[in-house]
Enzyme design. Structure first.
Site, mmCIF file in Angstrom:
data_model
loop_
_atom_site.group_PDB
_atom_site.id
_atom_site.type_symbol
_atom_site.label_atom_id
_atom_site.label_comp_id
_atom_site.label_asym_id
_atom_site.label_seq_id
_atom_site.Cartn_x
_atom_site.Cartn_y
_atom_site.Cartn_z
ATOM 1 N N ASN A 8 35.582 38.286 30.381
ATOM 2 C CA ASN A 8 35.823 36.851 30.250
ATOM 3 C C ASN A 8 34.542 36.239 29.684
ATOM 4 O O ASN A 8 33.493 36.244 30.331
ATOM 5 C CB ASN A 8 36.164 36.237 31.615
ATOM 6 C CG ASN A 8 36.412 34.742 31.530
ATOM 7 O OD1 ASN A 8 35.665 34.006 30.891
ATOM 8 N ND2 ASN A 8 37.460 34.274 32.191
ATOM 9 N N ASN A 10 33.906 33.080 28.857
ATOM 10 C CA ASN A 10 33.592 31.690 29.222
ATOM 11 C C ASN A 10 33.086 30.927 28.000
ATOM 12 O O ASN A 10 32.097 30.195 28.057
ATOM 13 C CB ASN A 10 32.576 31.640 30.368
ATOM 14 C CG ASN A 10 32.479 30.266 31.000
ATOM 15 O OD1 ASN A 10 33.405 29.461 30.913
ATOM 16 N ND2 ASN A 10 31.358 29.980 31.647
ATOM 17 N N GLU A 36 39.266 33.786 27.726
ATOM 18 C CA GLU A 36 38.658 32.462 27.753
ATOM 19 C C GLU A 36 37.692 32.286 26.587
ATOM 20 O O GLU A 36 36.515 31.970 26.757
ATOM 21 C CB GLU A 36 37.969 32.202 29.103
ATOM 22 C CG GLU A 36 37.983 30.741 29.475
ATOM 23 C CD GLU A 36 37.508 30.450 30.881
ATOM 24 O OE1 GLU A 36 37.462 29.257 31.229
ATOM 25 O OE2 GLU A 36 37.181 31.384 31.638
ATOM 26 N N ASP A 152 41.164 38.949 33.169
ATOM 27 C CA ASP A 152 40.766 38.137 34.309
ATOM 28 C C ASP A 152 42.052 37.702 35.004
ATOM 29 O O ASP A 152 42.768 36.826 34.526
ATOM 30 C CB ASP A 152 39.961 36.932 33.814
ATOM 31 C CG ASP A 152 39.574 35.974 34.926
ATOM 32 O OD1 ASP A 152 39.917 36.240 36.095
ATOM 33 O OD2 ASP A 152 38.933 34.950 34.621
ATOM 34 N N ASN A 154 42.186 36.316 37.965
ATOM 35 C CA ASN A 154 41.939 35.200 38.881
ATOM 36 C C ASN A 154 42.538 35.462 40.263
ATOM 37 O O ASN A 154 42.962 34.542 40.950
ATOM 38 C CB ASN A 154 42.458 33.880 38.290
ATOM 39 C CG ASN A 154 41.401 33.155 37.484
ATOM 40 O OD1 ASN A 154 40.286 32.942 37.959
ATOM 41 N ND2 ASN A 154 41.739 32.786 36.258
ATOM 42 N N ASP A 255 29.795 33.820 33.144
ATOM 43 C CA ASP A 255 29.789 33.866 34.605
ATOM 44 C C ASP A 255 30.593 35.055 35.128
ATOM 45 O O ASP A 255 30.722 35.237 36.341
ATOM 46 C CB ASP A 255 30.317 32.554 35.213
ATOM 47 C CG ASP A 255 31.696 32.169 34.707
ATOM 48 O OD1 ASP A 255 32.200 32.797 33.746
ATOM 49 O OD2 ASP A 255 32.289 31.224 35.269
ATOM 50 N N HIS A 256 31.136 35.867 34.215
ATOM 51 C CA HIS A 256 31.793 37.121 34.558
ATOM 52 C C HIS A 256 30.956 38.287 34.054
ATOM 53 O O HIS A 256 30.266 38.177 33.035
ATOM 54 C CB HIS A 256 33.177 37.214 33.903
ATOM 55 C CG HIS A 256 34.203 36.311 34.492
ATOM 56 N ND1 HIS A 256 35.251 36.763 35.255
ATOM 57 C CD2 HIS A 256 34.352 34.965 34.413
ATOM 58 C CE1 HIS A 256 36.008 35.746 35.626
ATOM 59 N NE2 HIS A 256 35.483 34.642 35.124
#
Length: 267
Positions: A8, A10, A36, A152, A154, A255-256
């Site tokens: 991911n 971001n 993303e 991802d 989630n 952030d992943h």
């Protein structure tokens, strides 16, 4: 050996500014599934069609700066499928499938980005709608071809998949309903299951080492207060070929953390 990575980003523009392309070049994966990307076609053209010698294919969200998935590959696909047939969620750019079919086999690599319900009840209900509609698509795909889905989700499936599991049991990403959905998908004998969590096949008991996402709040990353949200889900025949995995926690262009699995086959 087929080296497959999920990440991911971001935001593809932010991640490349922070060194994602150099990292990809050093890793040399066969394919990297990204989620993303937060970009549209006009943002990609002339800048990100290729990264580190890999050609990119994309499924964009209609909303600018939102969602979107892609796959960068060294190998020419036989077909590209953007979206899985859901008007609601295809508009959000959540599914891209590259097919690498030959006369002897049908094989797909899929990049998927599941909705987050963390922003409120409306998005949590959207997430439940996504899960309800996506499950039969995966079962139909499994009946027709071998595949590896990277993405991802989630969702943290088990208590070993996040640090503070006790306090998160009512929170999006670790609700009983979401966890049950993953359990059904992974059931080894039920017709409504049959997929394999490749990381857990290789690392069935890993806890702190398994995390792939950390909140930006507090000192979550420094203290490794994380969640395992990024997965390789595969049909059993391909999962059985998984040889090694690696989560690159030290990379900070998102952030992943990227997760790579080496599979004992070639395209």
């Amino acid at each position: 050996m087929f080296k497959l990575t999920s990440l991911n980003l971001n935001g593809i523009r932010s991640a490349t500014r922070k060194g994602a392309e150099d990292w990809m070049a050093s890793l040399r994966p066969d394919c990297i599934c990204v989620q993303e990307i937060k970009a549209q076609a006009a943002d990609i053209e002339g800048k990100f069609e290729e990264l580190a010698g890999l050609r990119g294919y994309f499924h964009y969200a209609e909303k600018k700066g939102y969602s979107g998935v892609g796959i960068y590959t060294r190998h020419e696909p036989s077909d590209v499928v953007a979206g899985y047939g859901s008007p609601e969620f295809d508009a959000e750019g959540r599914y891209l499938e590259l097919r690498f079919d030959t006369p002897a086999r049908k094989l797909s690599v899929i990049s998927a980005y599941f909705p987050s319900g963390a922003s409120g009840e409306a998005r949590q209900q959207a997430k439940f709608r996504f899960l309800a509609g996506f499950h039969p698509h995966l079962m139909q795909t499994k009946a027709e071809r071998e595949f590896i889905l990277c993405g991802d989700l989630n969702i943290a499936h088990q208590s070993i998949d996040l640090k503070n599991w006790r306090s998160n049991q009512k929170n999006s990403g670790f609700t009983p309903e979401e966890r049950a959905w993953v359990s059904q998908l992974l059931h080894p004998t039920e017709p409504s299951g049959g997929l394999v969590d490749v990381y857990r096949r290789l690392q069935p008991e890993a806890t702190d080492a398994a995390y792939t996402w950390w909140s930006n709040r507090g000192q979550a990353y420094a203290n490794n207060v994380g969640w395992r949200l990024d997965y390789h889900l595969a049909t059993p025949a391909l999962a059985a070929l998984a040889q090694a995995e690696h989560i690159y926690k030290g990379e900070k262009f998102s952030d992943h953390a990227p997760i790579t699995v080496d599979y004992a086959f070639t395209l």
